[in-house]
Write an enzyme that holds these catalytic residues in place. Structure first.
Site, PDB file in Angstrom:
ATOM      1  N   ASP A 197       0.840  -1.191   0.000  1.00 19.94           N
ATOM      2  CA  ASP A 197       0.000   0.000   0.000  1.00 19.94           C
ATOM      3  C   ASP A 197       0.877   1.243   0.000  1.00 19.94           C
ATOM      4  OD1 ASP A 197      -1.779   2.055   0.345  1.00 19.94           O
ATOM      5  OD2 ASP A 197      -2.939   1.063   1.921  1.00 19.94           O
ATOM      6  N   HIS A 202       0.212   8.138   3.337  1.00 24.70           N
ATOM      7  CA  HIS A 202       0.865   7.547   4.497  1.00 24.70           C
ATOM      8  C   HIS A 202       2.359   7.853   4.574  1.00 24.70           C
ATOM      9  CE1 HIS A 202      -2.930   5.538   4.879  1.00 24.70           C
ATOM     10  NE2 HIS A 202      -2.794   4.996   3.687  1.00 24.70           N
TER      11      HIS A 202
END
Length: 299
Positions: A197, A202
């Site tokens: 991911d 993030h």
């Protein structure tokens, strides 16, 4: 409009072959905080190849494939800005214990598109099977801010995160049976994203600010995995094979470097199984909610 609900729902399933090795499993476990203390026998079952067991939530990253959020955005009929997308919830059912090394075929399709007025919600269902039969079924709920209002079906309440057959979700009553404070490493999101991911939300401060956050946030599925690990370690004596399903609603975000407070309710037995409910909050932000309506069904 960027989301064409009819086109998304009519699109044929997308299939892919995936495979994974023990190193992939170990990396995932490290990404959700396993291995502390490094020589603890209870942690070595997550990190040492000769003792390796697979936490069922590994299914969400198996095969180094894009997570449900990214996968849904590549489906026909969906063309939206990633900065307006949030992972709203996750449900996973495992049909049997996951092998430490495997090859499987995944089949994914959008099964619902809901109009929440100020947002659209996509439901991406993925099924995986190998030569011996079904392995897991997962559903990702993806919120797309600013894409609602076309008069479509509003769908069920966001609180309805539990998989089919699970007990209804809700706020548990009474004092929790277990409370665990889990520090999150400053680099936890950077480590977790190596399992597939690589959403810049993030890792990239500029992208995070464009998405409305002060700084990069921890992956919801990282919190999901470390919560399931806590259930397995504290209530199931480390027996990963006893997990039947896990569903959660992502009620808020966590930031790397914070402390997560995990509260568990339930007493699953080896004979009859049972249900564990959980909540997760961020201690340093006045126990702001992170995971809610979390239900783990155990055998």
């Amino acid at each position: 409009m960027p989301i064409d609900a009819a086109k998304a729902l009519a699109a044929p399933p997308r299939t892919a072959e995936i495979s994974w090795t023990p190193k992939d499993v170990q990396l995932y476990h490290l990404g959700i905080g396993a291995g502390v203390p490094a020589t603890d026998p209870r942690e070595l079952r997550y990190t040492l190849e000769s003792r390796l067991h697979v936490l069922p939530s590994f299914a969400t990253v198996a095969g180094d494939r894009p997570p449900g959020v990214i996968g849904a955005l590549s489906m026909p009929g969906v063309d939206v800005d990633l900065a307006r997308v949030l992972h709203g919830g996750q449900a996973l059912t495992v049909h049997r214990p996951l092998p430490v090394r495997g090859t499987a075929t995944t089949t994914a399709r959008i099964t619902a598109v809901y109009d929440k007025g100020t947002a659209a919600v996509l439901v991406l269902r993925t099924e995986a099977a190998d030569a011996d039969g079904p392995l897991w079924t997962e559903e990702a709920r993806i919120f797309v801010r600013g894409e609602g209002g076309w008069g479509g079906d509003r769908g069920p309440s966001a609180r309805a995160a539990a998989p089919s057959g699970a007990a209804p979700a809700g706020t548990p009553d009474g004092e929790p049976d277990v409370t665990v404070d889990r520090p999150v490493r400053e680099d936890q999101a950077l480590l977790y994203r190596l399992s597939g991911d690589d959403n810049p939300l993030h890792a990239d401060p500029d992208f995070a600010r464009r998405a409305g956050f002060d700084r990069p946030v921890l992956h919801g599925l990282c919190t999901y995995g470390l919560t399931l690990k806590t259930v397995v370690d504290r209530l199931l004596a480390g027996e990963v094979g006893r997990v039947r399903s896990c569903a959660a609603r992502f009620a808020g975000v966590a930031y790397p470097g914070e402390t997560l407070r995990i509260r568990l309710w339930g007493h699953p037995s080896r004979q009859g199984g049972g249900t564990v409910r959980a909540t997760v909050t961020a201690v340093e932000r006045g126990e702001a909610p992170v995971l809610a309506d979390t239900v783990v069904e155990c055998g």
